[in-house]
Enzyme design. Sequence first.
Site, PDB file in Angstrom:
ATOM      1  N   GLY A 275     -27.465 -39.257 -50.440  1.00 20.87           N
ATOM      2  CA  GLY A 275     -28.138 -39.509 -49.100  1.00 20.87           C
ATOM      3  C   GLY A 275     -29.062 -38.438 -48.760  1.00 20.87           C
ATOM      4  N   ARG A 276     -28.235 -37.481 -48.104  1.00 23.35           N
ATOM      5  CA  ARG A 276     -28.894 -36.439 -47.328  1.00 23.35           C
ATOM      6  C   ARG A 276     -30.124 -35.539 -48.321  1.00 23.35           C
ATOM      7  NH1 ARG A 276     -26.230 -33.174 -43.226  1.00 23.35           N
ATOM      8  NH2 ARG A 276     -24.348 -34.257 -44.334  1.00 23.35           N
ATOM      9  N   CYS A 354     -26.639 -36.853 -19.324  1.00 24.50           N
ATOM     10  CA  CYS A 354     -25.592 -36.141 -18.432  1.00 24.50           C
ATOM     11  C   CYS A 354     -24.356 -35.698 -18.976  1.00 24.50           C
ATOM     12  CB  CYS A 354     -25.305 -37.232 -17.191  1.00 24.50           C
ATOM     13  SG  CYS A 354     -26.820 -37.891 -16.402  1.00 24.50           S
ATOM     14  N   GLU A 355     -24.576 -34.771 -19.805  1.00 24.66           N
ATOM     15  CA  GLU A 355     -23.491 -34.132 -20.516  1.00 24.66           C
ATOM     16  C   GLU A 355     -24.013 -32.764 -20.860  1.00 24.66           C
ATOM     17  OE1 GLU A 355     -20.886 -35.443 -23.375  1.00 24.66           O
ATOM     18  OE2 GLU A 355     -21.437 -37.697 -22.969  1.00 24.66           O
TER      19      GLU A 355
HETATM   20  N1  LLP Z   1     -20.970 -41.662 -50.734  1.00 23.84           N
HETATM   21  C1  LLP Z   1     -20.414 -41.851 -49.708  1.00 23.84           C
HETATM   22  C2  LLP Z   1     -18.815 -42.542 -50.204  1.00 23.84           C
HETATM   23  C3  LLP Z   1     -20.211 -41.189 -48.519  1.00 23.84           C
HETATM   24  O1  LLP Z   1     -19.163 -41.231 -47.402  1.00 23.84           O
HETATM   25  C4  LLP Z   1     -21.214 -40.446 -48.098  1.00 23.84           C
HETATM   26  C5  LLP Z   1     -21.355 -39.592 -46.828  1.00 23.84           C
HETATM   27  C6  LLP Z   1     -22.362 -40.329 -49.365  1.00 23.84           C
HETATM   28  C7  LLP Z   1     -22.111 -40.661 -50.433  1.00 23.84           C
HETATM   29  C8  LLP Z   1     -23.568 -39.419 -48.862  1.00 23.84           C
HETATM   30  O2  LLP Z   1     -23.325 -38.171 -48.797  1.00 23.84           O
HETATM   31  P1  LLP Z   1     -24.675 -37.086 -48.784  1.00 23.84           P
HETATM   32  O3  LLP Z   1     -25.389 -37.361 -50.197  1.00 23.84           O
HETATM   33  O4  LLP Z   1     -25.573 -37.587 -47.530  1.00 23.84           O
HETATM   34  O5  LLP Z   1     -24.037 -36.073 -48.462  1.00 23.84           O
HETATM   35  N2  LLP Z   1     -23.355 -37.597 -40.355  1.00 23.84           N
HETATM   36  C9  LLP Z   1     -22.965 -36.478 -41.228  1.00 23.84           C
HETATM   37  C10 LLP Z   1     -22.819 -36.754 -42.796  1.00 23.84           C
HETATM   38  C11 LLP Z   1     -21.738 -37.858 -43.058  1.00 23.84           C
HETATM   39  C12 LLP Z   1     -21.581 -38.128 -44.629  1.00 23.84           C
HETATM   40  C13 LLP Z   1     -20.747 -39.286 -44.687  1.00 23.84           C
HETATM   41  N3  LLP Z   1     -20.473 -39.657 -45.877  1.00 23.84           N
HETATM   42  C14 LLP Z   1     -23.666 -35.416 -40.879  1.00 23.84           C
HETATM   43  O6  LLP Z   1     -24.804 -35.886 -40.158  1.00 23.84           O
HETATM   44  O7  LLP Z   1     -23.882 -34.248 -41.470  1.00 23.84           O
END
Ligand code: LLP
Length: 433
Positions: A275-276, A354-355
Amino acid sequence: MNHFVSNNGELFCEQMAVAPIAREVGTPFYLYSKATLTRHFLAFDSAFAGIDHLTCFAVKACSNIAILNLFSGLGGGADIVSGGELYRALTAGVDPKRIIYSGVGKTEEELRYALESKILLFNVESAQELERLQRVAAAMEIKAPVSFRVNPDVDPQTHAYISTGLAKNKFGVPIDEALDLYVLAKGMENIEVKGVSCHIGSQLTLISPFIESLRKVKGFVERLAATGIVIDFIDLGGGVGITYDAEEPPHPRDYAEAIKEELQGVTATLILEPGRVIVGNAGILVTEVQYTKTNRRAGMKSDQGIEQVKKFVVVDAAMNDLARPSLYGAYHAIVPVQEKGAEREVVDIVGPICETGDFLAKDRELPRVEQGDLLAVMSAGAYGFSMSSNYNSRPRVAEVLVDGDSYEIIRRRETFESLVQGETLPGGVRHGH
Ligand code: LLP
């Protein structure tokens, strides 16, 4: 590498200057670069060339259907975690045969919807979920394709909130207990055992935890084979980190090489859920300075005899638009969209909510800005818009996609009317007695 660059003090996204977009679209808004999204997807996916693999983009990182459609056009699939994400992926045109479904709490309706949609795999995370899936599939007289998400108990060395592969985390089935579940599933009429999956966490900056968990998964696959269960898919999840500040995450090429090396002799198809690493540095949040203010602590002097002051830059974006700084203490670089002078000062960049927890950056050295100036919050493409909310009744912002020297609004800014959509004043239909 990304396509947000400063040219003579003016921030550009590809060949478009950001400031004129802000004037036309209004602020705040998320801005994505199509060239960067494409480049990052292809860099990741092609790093695994030579082995049978499927790159399923983690929809939760950035869920806009225009972006999902872009990745699907590049051959990508989708990693989803809810019925809503399934709906988005299908609407975006993602092939259901490239969709995998993760998550600890899938409801019966969600399982049914995913079965009807004929997705590639369910990543099942508990014995009860397996039983529920068997029941729903039986009622539909079909077979559910299943991987179990195993929890390898490996420390990903990342923020505690986004670490998922430790025994104390809620995710997956303990790897040492998973064999029994496979045997149970094998005997179920409407379950087809297809694979093994794991995901140990997000924003990982080391390759070693991935390899440690892959070794455990490989060992497990061998144990499965010894009991006569042969699987087609190994899913390694997502998690490769990006540079927000000074982090030095592995390049996808090195990550892929290490995995390929470890997978020699394994015939299963590899599934990845990034994802990221694909979207993080392909998007920014653009915001306008509303006010600057200085709060003095009356009559107090610090040890050096300097008056204690705190400078704030109040912008029109807030924690509801970008939750990461407030939620994880995350760092996002912030730069002026149009640089003016060399003078710098240390400020807190805060939103209108407001936090006290509503901040985008604290004690940040920034060129001096004034009312009306535009700021860009960098590296906001992942878990930015997708985590935004309407808190403080703030309409969610617009999303814009730049392609070369033009842009498109891929999500309209919400209106006040959209805030109350679905709500009614008392006096409508009543239920009960
Ligand atoms: N697969 C599963 C089952 C996941 O739970 C996640 C992310 C991914 C793939 C993708 O991971 P990535 O490649 O994006 O690291 N909101 C948080 C990140 C939460 C990630 C949750 N799971 C943040 O803003 O850092």
